[in-house]
Every structure is written in C-alpha cells, then in structure tokens.
Design a protein around this motif. Sequence first.
Motif, PDB file in Angstrom:
ATOM      1  N   MET A   1       5.263   4.703  10.224  1.00  0.00           N
ATOM      2  CA  MET A   1       4.691   6.374  10.200  1.00  0.00           C
ATOM      3  C   MET A   1       5.151   6.540   8.644  1.00  0.00           C
ATOM      4  SD  MET A   1       5.848   9.959  11.865  1.00  0.00           S
ATOM      5  CE  MET A   1       7.497   9.903  11.325  1.00  0.00           C
ATOM      6  N   ILE A   2       4.126   7.103   8.004  1.00  0.00           N
ATOM      7  CA  ILE A   2       4.042   7.757   6.952  1.00  0.00           C
ATOM      8  C   ILE A   2       4.271   9.305   6.964  1.00  0.00           C
ATOM      9  CG2 ILE A   2       2.726   8.124   4.560  1.00  0.00           C
ATOM     10  CD1 ILE A   2       1.255   5.673   5.430  1.00  0.00           C
ATOM     11  N   SER A   3       5.157   9.790   5.948  1.00  0.00           N
ATOM     12  CA  SER A   3       5.395  11.340   5.956  1.00  0.00           C
ATOM     13  C   SER A   3       5.292  11.646   4.641  1.00  0.00           C
ATOM     14  CB  SER A   3       6.629  11.688   6.675  1.00  0.00           C
ATOM     15  OG  SER A   3       8.015  11.151   6.133  1.00  0.00           O
ATOM     16  N   GLU A  24       2.461  14.230   8.530  1.00  0.00           N
ATOM     17  CA  GLU A  24       2.879  12.675   9.279  1.00  0.00           C
ATOM     18  C   GLU A  24       1.711  11.959   9.669  1.00  0.00           C
ATOM     19  OE1 GLU A  24       5.603  13.384  12.296  1.00  0.00           O
ATOM     20  OE2 GLU A  24       7.097  13.925  10.829  1.00  0.00           O
ATOM     21  N   VAL A  25       1.564  10.747   8.986  1.00  0.00           N
ATOM     22  CA  VAL A  25       0.403   9.807   9.519  1.00  0.00           C
ATOM     23  C   VAL A  25       1.229   9.024  10.486  1.00  0.00           C
ATOM     24  CG1 VAL A  25      -1.035   7.931   8.677  1.00  0.00           C
ATOM     25  CG2 VAL A  25      -0.736   9.817   7.288  1.00  0.00           C
ATOM     26  N   PRO A  26       0.501   9.083  11.837  1.00  0.00           N
ATOM     27  CA  PRO A  26       1.022   8.253  12.859  1.00  0.00           C
ATOM     28  C   PRO A  26       1.147   6.808  12.755  1.00  0.00           C
ATOM     29  CG  PRO A  26      -0.946   9.387  13.604  1.00  0.00           C
ATOM     30  CD  PRO A  26      -0.545   9.760  12.118  1.00  0.00           C
ATOM     31  N   ASP A  27       1.798   5.979  13.375  1.00  0.00           N
ATOM     32  CA  ASP A  27       1.505   4.287  13.212  1.00  0.00           C
ATOM     33  C   ASP A  27       0.484   4.180  14.148  1.00  0.00           C
ATOM     34  OD1 ASP A  27       3.926   3.954  11.599  1.00  0.00           O
ATOM     35  OD2 ASP A  27       4.999   3.717  13.432  1.00  0.00           O
ATOM     36  N   GLY A  63      10.537   5.736   7.432  1.00  0.00           N
ATOM     37  CA  GLY A  63      11.754   6.331   7.220  1.00  0.00           C
ATOM     38  C   GLY A  63      12.377   6.180   5.961  1.00  0.00           C
ATOM     39  N   ALA A  64      11.843   5.278   4.976  1.00  0.00           N
ATOM     40  CA  ALA A  64      12.523   4.932   3.795  1.00  0.00           C
ATOM     41  C   ALA A  64      11.400   5.620   2.621  1.00  0.00           C
ATOM     42  CB  ALA A  64      12.591   3.534   3.423  1.00  0.00           C
ATOM     43  N   GLY A  68      12.714   4.811  -3.601  1.00  0.00           N
ATOM     44  CA  GLY A  68      13.776   3.889  -3.927  1.00  0.00           C
ATOM     45  C   GLY A  68      13.277   2.394  -3.570  1.00  0.00           C
ATOM     46  N   VAL A  69      11.944   2.207  -3.484  1.00  0.00           N
ATOM     47  CA  VAL A  69      11.441   1.189  -2.941  1.00  0.00           C
ATOM     48  C   VAL A  69      10.912   0.459  -4.620  1.00  0.00           C
ATOM     49  CG1 VAL A  69       9.974  -0.519  -2.002  1.00  0.00           C
ATOM     50  CG2 VAL A  69      11.106   1.611  -0.889  1.00  0.00           C
TER      51      VAL A  69
END
Length: 367
Positions: A1-3, A24-27, A63-64, A68-69
């Motif tokens: 998921m993208i939030s 939120e963009v659902p999977d 969730g990440a 930080g990536v």
Amino acid sequence: MISFENVSKVFAGGNTAVDQLSLEVPDGRLTVFVGSSGSGKSTALRMINRMVEPTSGTIRVDGADVAGVDPVKLRLGIGYVIQNAGLMPHQRVIDNVATVPVLKGEPRRAARKAAYEVLERVGLDAKLATRYPAQLSGGEQQRVGVARALAADPPILLMDEPFSAIDPVVRHELQNEILRLQSELQKTIVFVTHDIDEALKLADQVAVFGRGGVLQQYDEPAHLLSRPANNFVARFIGLGRGYRWLQLIDASALPMHDIERISLSTLTDGSAICAAQAWALVVDDEGVPLGWIDSDGVRRYRGGAPLSDSISTVGSQLRPGGNLSQALDAALSSPSFVGIAVDRDGKVIGGVLADDVLAAVQSQRRD
C-alpha cells in the motif's frame, strides 16, 4: 500500500504544488489522480519514487518511509511510464525493455529472452524487437514503454499521463490494454491524467485534485458521479455526468435480440429484403458484420454499385466486457436502432436496444 500523510510540496518562489495531501492507495488496485494542469497530480505521483522530494509530510510504501530508501533502489522496484514513452532512441526495442532487469544484475541474454515475453503480453509483435523507437508508431512506442515498466515485474506501476499525446483511437486501445493487463497482473497502479473520462474508465479509485494541489474528493467512480463532494468536483466532471455513469455499468446482462442477416455471398438473391424500409445486416462468411443495408441499397448493389456505396457503416459495436454507454452508443449509431453485439472474434451474436439500456439503468437505481 502507498500512503500519503499530510504531504506538501512547495517549490522555490513559494508556489504550492501539493497541499497537505493525505490518502491511501490500496494494493492491487488502479488509482487515478485527475485534475487540470497545475493541480499537483503529477507532482504527487513523482514524490512516490522520489523524483520530487516533499517539503513536508510522509510517503510510505508497504509501511516504509520512502525518505529512508535509496532513491535508485526505490526506482528499480517501481515501474514508471511517462508521456511519449521516454524510450532510449539509440537502443533497440528489446534492449529498452530489458533495461531495468539488466540494471538489477540480470544477465543481458536472460533479460532479453524475458523481454520478448513481456512484449507479447502488451500486444506487440516480436518482429518489432529489433527496431529502434523512431521506427515505431506513437502507440507502439507507448506499448514498449509499458513493457519496459513491467519487465522486472514490479509490484507498483506509476503512469504519468502516458496516453495524452496519442490519437483518440489508439488511446482507446491502450486504455483497454491497461485494463486487460491489470485484470491479469493485479499491480498497484497510480495513473495520472487530466481526462475525467479516462479516469472513470480505468480507475478503481479516483483522486480529484484542485488548484494549489488540494485534494477535492477521493472516491470510487460511481460515487464521484452520483455524489460529487462539492461544486468544484461537479463542475470538473462537467455536463453529461449521468451519461458518464453508464460507463460504470456492465452490459453483459442486456438481452440479445435477433438481427436479420444477409451473407455477402447471397446478397444478389431477390428475396434478400422483402419489406420496403427494412434493414438487414450484411455479414461475411465468418459472421463478421460488414454494414447495414436496406432495399435501396440492395437495388444499388444489384445494379453494379460497389458494396461501400450500397451499405451503411457498421458504427460502434458492443464487445465482450462492454458497458451500458457502449451499448447505448451502438444502438443509437445504427440506422436500424439495433446495436450490434459481437464476440471476441468480432462475429455477430445479437442486437441490443436503447430501451433495454434504459431499463437496466432504472434497475440499477432501484437496487
């Protein structure tokens, strides 16, 4: 998921492109960001893969926090399709498609072999693999762009106005291709467009952006049409909101009516059309429609006129997976007012009537 959590982007000079965006963009779903030019929809998309860095707020993928990536690692795991495909002109099609797998360390030979399979998946002939982008049509280039984005099988696909520079006929074909691919692959797709009809056709969820990058409504297409959140959304959707709603209703339950058909090989038969004003559908030997003909057309054809001067064009057709909008258009564009329904091979299976479309709408509203 993208939030997105209270995400803003303010450019130099104080211009706010995105203002406190939370959604939120659902999977596994196709989400469309739609809005006029300058509404921040593309900026919001590009912040997902860090091509644009937010001024404030947090964007998370599974969730990440993407901040930080490593940007390169992040982008190698996200497919990206842009307007005009963005292909590398000095590389052949097959090498364009294999780009990301090679960058991720896959041997070039294996990446090329897999690229042929991806080209086939997006509907391109393998013979195009050895050509260069300049040797392709605009629609073919865009399909290659989609193939390149899918080559490494990323879970997320970002598409930034990919079809806006394509002519309407090819654009319609590519939209259908995306729907077909999504039904098979179930990717998490964020798609940007300024075209509300494209948004309604493709989306599971639609985010409407207004001036200054303010989210106006985030909803399913049916709710967007039936319950716009405010006057801005209602005006953006524009006139014809009720007609657009027909695009969201499947036409598979419509009754099929018989259509009088005449085989092209028997068109010279004197009994082809008996009634003075009747219409019949001319089909080839495989049952594919060629056009509508009435008694005057039969006389012209028997008198030596070419078929193209003797029949009326087929017009739009209702194909498998079609919606009520397409069914109604097929009926109203037909000289007989009977829309042609065909199977996946283009062969006639029956006719649809405008009255049945309206009855289906009334049934939907009651439900």
